[in-house]
Design a protein around this motif. Structure first.
Motif, PDB file in Angstrom:
ATOM      1  N   VAL A 151       0.845  -1.195   0.000  1.00 30.41           N
ATOM      2  CA  VAL A 151       0.000   0.000   0.000  1.00 30.41           C
ATOM      3  C   VAL A 151       0.890   1.259   0.000  1.00 30.41           C
ATOM      4  CG1 VAL A 151      -1.990  -1.056   1.130  1.00 30.41           C
ATOM      5  CG2 VAL A 151      -0.193  -0.034   2.546  1.00 30.41           C
ATOM      6  N   PRO A 152       0.400   2.357  -0.516  1.00 24.00           N
ATOM      7  CA  PRO A 152      -0.931   2.642  -1.042  1.00 24.00           C
ATOM      8  C   PRO A 152      -1.228   1.852  -2.336  1.00 24.00           C
ATOM      9  CG  PRO A 152       0.261   4.669  -0.548  1.00 24.00           C
ATOM     10  CD  PRO A 152       1.256   3.559  -0.529  1.00 24.00           C
ATOM     11  N   THR A 153      -2.497   1.643  -2.588  1.00 22.02           N
ATOM     12  CA  THR A 153      -2.918   0.983  -3.806  1.00 22.02           C
ATOM     13  C   THR A 153      -4.358   1.391  -4.120  1.00 22.02           C
ATOM     14  OG1 THR A 153      -3.023  -1.130  -4.958  1.00 22.02           O
ATOM     15  CG2 THR A 153      -3.832  -1.100  -2.692  1.00 22.02           C
ATOM     16  N   ILE A 154      -4.873   0.885  -5.214  1.00 19.77           N
ATOM     17  CA  ILE A 154      -6.250   1.202  -5.585  1.00 19.77           C
ATOM     18  C   ILE A 154      -6.980  -0.068  -6.010  1.00 19.77           C
ATOM     19  CG2 ILE A 154      -5.674   3.539  -6.326  1.00 19.77           C
ATOM     20  CD1 ILE A 154      -5.983   2.553  -9.246  1.00 19.77           C
ATOM     21  N   VAL A 155      -8.289  -0.020  -5.853  1.00 20.62           N
ATOM     22  CA  VAL A 155      -9.153  -1.089  -6.339  1.00 20.62           C
ATOM     23  C   VAL A 155     -10.262  -0.439  -7.166  1.00 20.62           C
ATOM     24  CG1 VAL A 155     -10.720  -2.967  -5.744  1.00 20.62           C
ATOM     25  CG2 VAL A 155      -8.677  -2.556  -4.341  1.00 20.62           C
ATOM     26  N   LEU A 156     -10.371  -0.859  -8.416  1.00 15.50           N
ATOM     27  CA  LEU A 156     -11.418  -0.369  -9.319  1.00 15.50           C
ATOM     28  C   LEU A 156     -12.445  -1.467  -9.521  1.00 15.50           C
ATOM     29  CD1 LEU A 156      -9.194   1.315 -12.040  1.00 15.50           C
ATOM     30  CD2 LEU A 156     -11.023   2.491 -10.822  1.00 15.50           C
ATOM     31  N   SER A 157     -13.696  -1.159  -9.255  1.00 15.22           N
ATOM     32  CA  SER A 157     -14.755  -2.149  -9.462  1.00 15.22           C
ATOM     33  C   SER A 157     -15.894  -1.502 -10.247  1.00 15.22           C
ATOM     34  CB  SER A 157     -15.262  -2.692  -8.128  1.00 15.22           C
ATOM     35  OG  SER A 157     -15.732  -1.630  -7.306  1.00 15.22           O
ATOM     36  N   GLY A 158     -16.677  -2.331 -10.895  1.00 12.71           N
ATOM     37  CA  GLY A 158     -17.770  -1.816 -11.723  1.00 12.71           C
ATOM     38  C   GLY A 158     -17.578  -2.263 -13.164  1.00 12.71           C
ATOM     39  N   GLU A 159     -18.064  -1.452 -14.082  1.00 12.74           N
ATOM     40  CA  GLU A 159     -18.020  -1.818 -15.504  1.00 12.74           C
ATOM     41  C   GLU A 159     -16.701  -1.378 -16.145  1.00 12.74           C
ATOM     42  OE1 GLU A 159     -22.542  -1.987 -16.954  1.00 12.74           O
ATOM     43  OE2 GLU A 159     -21.928   0.010 -16.347  1.00 12.74           O
ATOM     44  N   THR A 160     -15.630  -2.002 -15.687  1.00 14.92           N
ATOM     45  CA  THR A 160     -14.295  -1.647 -16.172  1.00 14.92           C
ATOM     46  C   THR A 160     -14.090  -1.982 -17.651  1.00 14.92           C
ATOM     47  OG1 THR A 160     -13.544  -3.774 -15.282  1.00 14.92           O
ATOM     48  CG2 THR A 160     -13.165  -1.807 -13.936  1.00 14.92           C
TER      49      THR A 160
END
Length: 282
Positions: free
Chosen positions: A218-227
């Motif tokens: 970390v730090p990091t990111i998480v992308l969710s949804g209609e990628t």
């Protein structure tokens, strides 16, 4: 003697006539030259004025007024308006209006917002490549089709391309890189402009992200949804992260490229060595 004088008089007369004739002819030639030069100059001035005259355009934008987070079509329109154009008429229509429905059907618009331009496209050569890459253009009509996500699907009425962005960081790690940098990168490089949620690793939400996606750095990111609606992001993600079983994009191998980070398995802060510089002789 008188005869000689008379002959001289005749010679002088015809000489004067000849000189006068040449003067008149010269004057006529000068006038013709002046008029012709003036006409050519006026023609060039007119041609220059026409070349510099803004292209006359008429604009119709079709939107889904209920989608407040849809693709920012105004950014595209501002780009066009910065060129040498004059928008004589500008109208915005909702997809549910009679005129909006008619235009959607007439131009087979699949994604909204979109716009239709009519006018003198031969005068905006600077935009020729833009027009050819972002839509369909005929002699006097351009239909914008390169609509980014989120957008409204005109066939189903559903909004597609909505993304949830979680910024996971250890707030106590003051040396760690600023996780909010990802927001700017995602916006400028991939057109993802969404409200981010900053999550601390020590919070229950943070712990849940760490467990679910086996996060170690970390730090990091998480992308969710209609990628999948962001093909540019999809094409490069394997270079900086992984796609989880639920479809979420998790930033992993790219973390050290961002700067100082924390390794959760060792609980140590790591500052990566700067990349080796290639000498000019190599």
């Amino acid at each position: 003697m008188n005869e000689v004088n008379q002959n001289n008089t005749k010679i002088n007369f015809w000489f004067l006539v000849a000189v006068s004739g040449f003067m008149v002819l010269g004057g006529i030639v000068s006038i013709i030259f002046f008029v012709r030069t003036n006409m050519l100059a006026n023609k060039k001035i007119a041609e220059s004025a026409e070349a510099n005259r803004p292209a006359n355009l008429d604009l119709i934008t079709i939107t889904d007024s209920s989608c407040t987070d849809c693709f920012n079509i105004n950014a595209v329109l501002d780009y066009i308006k910065k060129e040498n154009v004059k928008v004589n008429s500008e109208k915005t229509l909702d997809k549910n209006s009679d005129e909006g429905k008619a235009l959607i059907a007439q131009y087979s618009l699949k994604k909204l917002p979109a716009f239709v331009l009519k006018g003198e496209f031969d005068k905006v050569l600077n935009l020729a490549e833009f027009f050819s890459k972002t839509g369909d253009i005929t002699e006097d009509t351009f239909i914008f089709r390169q609509v980014g996500a989120p957008y409204t699907d005109t066939d189903t009425g559903a909004v597609k391309g909505r993304i949830k962005l979680s910024l996971l960081t250890d707030i106590s790690c003051t040396e760690c890189y600023d996780v909010t940098q990802h927001e700017l990168i995602l916006k400028e490089s991939f057109g993802i402009d969404t409200t981010a949620n900053v999550v601390d690793t020590k919070s229950s939400a943070g712990q849940a992200l760490i467990r679910t996606y086996k996060i170690k750095l970390v730090p990091t990111i998480v992308l969710s949804g209609e990628t999948d609606e962001y093909p540019g992001l999809k094409s490069v993600w394997s270079q900086v992260g992984v796609v989880a079983s639920d479809g979420a994009y998790v930033f992993t191998t790219g973390v050290p490229l961002m700067g100082t980070y924390k390794d959760l398995t060792t609980n140590k802060v790591v500052t990566p060595a700067p990349p080796a510089q290639t000498s000019a002789q190599e």
